[in-house]
Scaffold this motif. Sequence first.
Motif, short mmCIF file in Angstrom:
data_model
loop_
_atom_site.label_atom_id
_atom_site.label_comp_id
_atom_site.label_asym_id
_atom_site.label_seq_id
_atom_site.Cartn_x
_atom_site.Cartn_y
_atom_site.Cartn_z
N SER A 221 26.73 55.33 32.49
CA SER A 221 25.91 56.22 33.30
C SER A 221 26.82 57.32 33.84
O SER A 221 27.93 57.05 34.29
CB SER A 221 25.26 55.46 34.45
OG SER A 221 24.43 56.29 35.22
N TYR A 233 27.19 62.25 26.71
CA TYR A 233 26.06 61.65 25.99
C TYR A 233 26.36 61.57 24.50
O TYR A 233 26.20 60.50 23.88
CB TYR A 233 24.79 62.47 26.24
CG TYR A 233 23.58 61.90 25.55
CD1 TYR A 233 22.90 60.81 26.07
CD2 TYR A 233 23.12 62.46 24.35
CE1 TYR A 233 21.80 60.27 25.42
CE2 TYR A 233 22.02 61.93 23.70
CZ TYR A 233 21.36 60.84 24.24
OH TYR A 233 20.28 60.31 23.60
N VAL A 237 26.97 57.97 22.68
CA VAL A 237 25.99 57.53 21.70
C VAL A 237 26.64 57.35 20.32
O VAL A 237 26.34 56.40 19.59
CB VAL A 237 24.82 58.52 21.62
CG1 VAL A 237 23.92 58.23 20.42
CG2 VAL A 237 24.00 58.47 22.91
N ARG A 242 24.59 52.77 24.99
CA ARG A 242 23.45 53.30 25.69
C ARG A 242 24.00 54.24 26.76
O ARG A 242 24.91 53.88 27.50
CB ARG A 242 22.67 52.15 26.34
CG ARG A 242 21.41 52.58 27.05
CD ARG A 242 20.67 51.38 27.62
NE ARG A 242 20.16 50.50 26.58
CZ ARG A 242 19.39 49.44 26.81
NH1 ARG A 242 19.07 49.14 28.06
NH2 ARG A 242 18.95 48.70 25.82
N GLN A 244 23.08 57.34 29.80
CA GLN A 244 22.27 58.25 30.61
C GLN A 244 23.25 59.22 31.24
O GLN A 244 24.26 58.82 31.81
CB GLN A 244 21.45 57.51 31.66
CG GLN A 244 22.24 56.67 32.62
CD GLN A 244 21.40 56.00 33.69
OE1 GLN A 244 21.95 55.41 34.61
NE2 GLN A 244 20.10 56.05 33.60
N GLY A 458 19.32 61.53 27.77
CA GLY A 458 19.06 60.10 27.68
C GLY A 458 17.61 59.80 28.01
O GLY A 458 16.86 60.66 28.47
N ASP A 459 17.21 58.56 27.79
CA ASP A 459 15.80 58.19 27.90
C ASP A 459 15.45 57.47 29.20
O ASP A 459 14.28 57.16 29.42
CB ASP A 459 15.42 57.28 26.72
CG ASP A 459 15.57 57.99 25.38
OD1 ASP A 459 15.33 59.20 25.34
OD2 ASP A 459 15.93 57.33 24.39
#
Length: 498
Positions: A221, A233, A237, A242, A244, A458-459
């Motif tokens: 994060s 990011y 990735v 993962r 954010q 990010g999602d």
Amino acid sequence: MRHVDHFITGTVPQGTGRTHKIWNPSTGQVQAEVKLGDKSVLDAAVAAAQAAQPAWAATNPQRRARVMFRYKELIEQNMQSLAELLASEHGKVVDDAKGDVQRGLEVVEFACGIPQVLKGEYTHGAGPGIDVYSMRQPLGIGAGITPFNFPAMIPLWMSAMAIAVGNAFILKPSERDPSVPVRLAELFVEAGGPEGILQVVHGDKEMVDAILDHEAIAAVSFVGSSDIAHYVYNRGVAAGKRVQAMGGAKNHGIVMPDADLDVTVNDLVGAAFGSAGERCMALPVVVPVGEDTAERLKEKLIPAIEKLRVGVSNDPEAQYGPVVTPEHKQRIENWIATAEKEGGEIVIDGRGFSLQGHEDGFFVGPTLIDRVTTDMESYKEEIFGPVLQMVRADNFEDAVRLPSEHQYGNGVAIFTRNGHAAREFANRVQVGMVGINVPIPVPVSYHSFGGWKRSGFGDHNQYGMDGMRFWTKVKTVTQRWPDGSATGENAFVIPTMG
């Protein structure tokens, strides 16, 4: 001189041997230094996390919650000392620093309810004799990379949720004001948190890259500038993590003709100049709708801004303090000069501000710039200082369009007494967080924080239920308890829900 070290379980490697200055922004003097780590330091933290995390994940949620409750209590008990330490390194006034700690504490409070938050879903009788249920399990080891402007709040946003759901967490705070994050990690252990579950490593880009590349770290994060957020990011990735990554902002405050201007001006001044404008949810652009609104607003803004009290971080009468470093002070003043060259009208000029007795402090006076247009670089980019720009809109459609077309989409506010206009604006504007007569619309801890466009990659958003989802993975179980009658070819039939 005071030295700030890593907070790692076990032996701490030497690292790079490099250090970074920690200023006292009010005096302009170096007050401490922090050690900068490298991959060897991160490897030591990861090893400790790997040793501690399985047992923490196996601890039932209510027992983890008890640690979080005790952690909450210790943060509350240490509020004053945390705020004073934070203010001394960041420069924000102590009351503002308390708010920094408090908003992070609210996420810890939410994390105390983790047994309820982690409950999965269950379907009885999804098929003949078949039940289906889901569970959320921790990822393993998570990491957070946090900025200088909220050295308590943002580390707590990330770490509280990551830890409560059963992960180990490694924090790399800003090297500009690293002491409060270390103190928070100490308090977690004091609260009964196992060693190795919350650790702090210090560093610059070398440490950031080590985190992004480390195969044992499952999720990262980040909060910081948009360019770095995009880099974090993409690299994270690419490494299979993962990620954010929250970026910059250029939040707009729309002032409709029917707004209560006295209340609005008070809100605008606090949102634009509080914490010296060094916050991603600051409100650095005001958009009055119509020339009459602009002139009436400007007439009220000028005296309100001129009476702002700028002071040292421990001055109880000060409304905001210095900015974090001499380089950042220069950057802000350069942006003011750029706006002037671009044709902006400098109504109130904060350049060259000096505080008697603290002439070496990193102070920037409050600045108001009118007649700003959307083609100006000073409008397009984040200034991140005590600078309020006025962009005049002809009508409501322009007011919706301006923040919607900006490269950043973090927050926006509208000031109006018209419920239909507010509802229409909130529905149509292309921004992640909207305030209606609320100048800094940071959601409460049981919702979530996140911007759109170049303000967020990010999602998942920060904290709240989205935070729980980010720091966990879903496992779904389909079960049947046969009665022994399934023999022969029936034993090989895939069960269906029919």
